[in-house]
Design a protein around this motif. Structure first.
Motif: not given
Length: 123
Positions: A39, A120-123
């Motif tokens: 991203h 966004g990218e979840r952790s």
């Protein structure tokens, strides 16, 4: 204005900068080919792309103004025996089309930048 390049040749300053920019974009393409999808890359590259397209629009505008007045006070010829004034007008028309299409590309790239900014990218 001219500048001396690494090979000892003189280039107009604007041409030298344009060459550096084109080379940098080619390097960016090659670097991104082997990069994992990220991203942060999408977002940062989109920002740079929008900035570059806006800069190119500015350059096309400058060239259009310069071409429009290029024949004033100069004796011009055309290597194919076409009226040089007509050739310049043809060049102006091409610059106008290029600016229109570049504006479309900038809007699309800006749309991508905006859309990708919401991801966004979840952790």
């Amino acid at each position: 204005m001219t500048t001396l390049d690494d090979g000892g040749e003189y280039w107009p300053t604007a041409t030298s900068y344009a060459s550096e920019g084109a080379n940098a974009w080619r390097k960016a393409v090659h670097a991104q080919l082997s990069a994992p999808a990220a991203h942060s890359d999408f977002y940062a590259l989109a920002a740079e792309l929008v900035d570059t397209l806006r800069s190119l629009d500015g350059l096309l505008g400058v060239l259009a103004r310069q071409v429009a007045g290029y024949g004033e006070g100069r004796e011009l010829y055309d290597d194919a025996d076409v009226n040089p004034v007509e050739r310049l007008r043809d060049g102006e028309r091409h610059l106008t089309v290029a600016r229109q299409r570049l504006a479309e590309a900038e809007r699309a790239a800006n749309g991508f930048w905006s859309a990708i900014g919401h991801i966004g990218e979840r952790s």
